[in-house]
Design an enzyme around this catalytic site. Structure first.
Site, PDB file in Angstrom:
ATOM      1  CG  ASP A  59       5.117  -6.464  -4.866  1.00 33.07           C
ATOM      2  OD1 ASP A  59       5.864  -7.134  -4.148  1.00 33.07           O
ATOM      3  OD2 ASP A  59       5.620  -5.664  -5.816  1.00 33.07           O
ATOM      4  CE  LYS A  81      11.088  -4.654  -0.879  1.00 28.86           C
ATOM      5  NZ  LYS A  81      11.758  -5.000   0.150  1.00 28.86           N
ATOM      6  CG  MET A 194       5.645   4.510  -4.265  1.00 31.98           C
ATOM      7  SD  MET A 194       6.876   3.326  -4.291  1.00 31.98           S
ATOM      8  CE  MET A 194       7.955   4.132  -5.679  1.00 31.98           C
TER       9      MET A 194
END
Length: 292
Positions: A59, A81, A194
């Site tokens: 990641d 991502k 997030m």
């Protein structure tokens, strides 16, 4: 990057600490949590997987020092991502894991934090199981706990909270999102993963649900790393102040009275340092991580 000698020494040291290492079989996929950032928070089994991997599918938030632990010649494939930016479709990542495993490679799927805490590890395990690919899941320190500790905010504190809520910071206006009013009514601390982009909307939704505007809140960016930033404020101001301070992802937010304990801990350390003899007490470092 480690030499063959370094790799062997690493395996010998791990064996001394853990006993026999779990065998990473060709054609197998390991889903491994790399922790919130600091390589010191890797587990022994995560390191064991890295030292044996043929290919590392990683990641965006995995530290370069962690990737450097893979053997010389191991492939490294980016599959990151980042919120609001173009990224590889999850279905394509799952298909790539299956393809690599069927080539007889030892495939390490390396994720920031823990694979099963907002890491979409469950989706990847389902895809591997459906394809008949053997897999192993190696837990990692999730940012919602490791990040709080690095900021000197206890996840739980007797007399303050009886639970902690880990939540993803999706837009409250989206269909099918969680009931923020219900979370507000619990009066338990909420850790937002997030959540920086939608923090203003989430804060407003929590206040509509009854959470007081002066509820302590904090944003932690680049948790556990040398460039970690910590902003402490109140629920009604935290989003605007984080924006004014140019906080950027990766960042997490924590809302609740546990945030108040941070200053108590820092003040206590400072007071102890002032009265102790030199060298007896070490105050927290300047970047405000929780060292004492």
């Amino acid at each position: 990057m480690p030499s063959n000698h370094d790799q062997l020494s690493g395996i010998q040291l791990l064996t001394a600490l853990r006993g026999d290492l779990p065998a990473f079989v060709p054609g197998e996929v390991w889903l491994v949590g790399a922790g919130p950032g600091d390589p010191g928070l890797l587990t022994l089994d995560a390191l064991a997987g890295l030292l044996q991997a043929d290919v590392v599918v990683h990641d965006a938030l995995v530290d370069a020092r962690v990737l450097a632990l893979a053997p010389r010649g191991a492939q490294k494939q980016f599959a990151g991502k980042r919120g609001g930016k173009p990224s590889i479709a999850q279905e394509d990542i799952c298909a790539q894991l299956v393809t690599l495993a069927r080539r007889g490679l030892r495939v390490l799927r390396l994720k920031g934090g823990d694979p099963f805490v907002f890491g979409r590890g469950g989706e990847e395990v389902l895809a591997l199981a459906a394809a008949g690919i053997p897999f192993r899941v190696v837990s990692g320190v999730t940012a919602g706990l490791g990040g709080l500790a690095s900021a000197c905010i206890p996840a739980t504190m007797r007399g303050v909270n009886q639970a902690i809520i880990l939540a993803t910071g999706h837009d409250p206006d989206e269909d099918g999102t969680m009931d923020w009013s219900a979370l507000a009514r619990t009066r338990q601390p909420i850790v937002l993963y997030m959540g920086l982009r939608n923090l203003e909307k989430i804060a407003a939704a929590l206040m509509r649900g009854g959470l007081p505007a002066n509820t302590p809140a904090a944003v932690i960016a680049s948790a556990t790393l040398a460039n970690q930033q910590i902003l402490v404020s109140k629920l009604d101001r935290i989003a605007a102040e984080a924006h004014a301070a140019n906080f950027a992802a990766p960042a997490m937010a924590v809302i609740g009275d546990i945030v108040r304990i941070r200053q108590q801990l820092l003040d206590t350390c400072a007071q102890a340092t002032a009265v102790a003899q030199a060298g007896q007490v070490i105050a927290p470092r300047e970047n405000s991580t929780c060292d004492g």
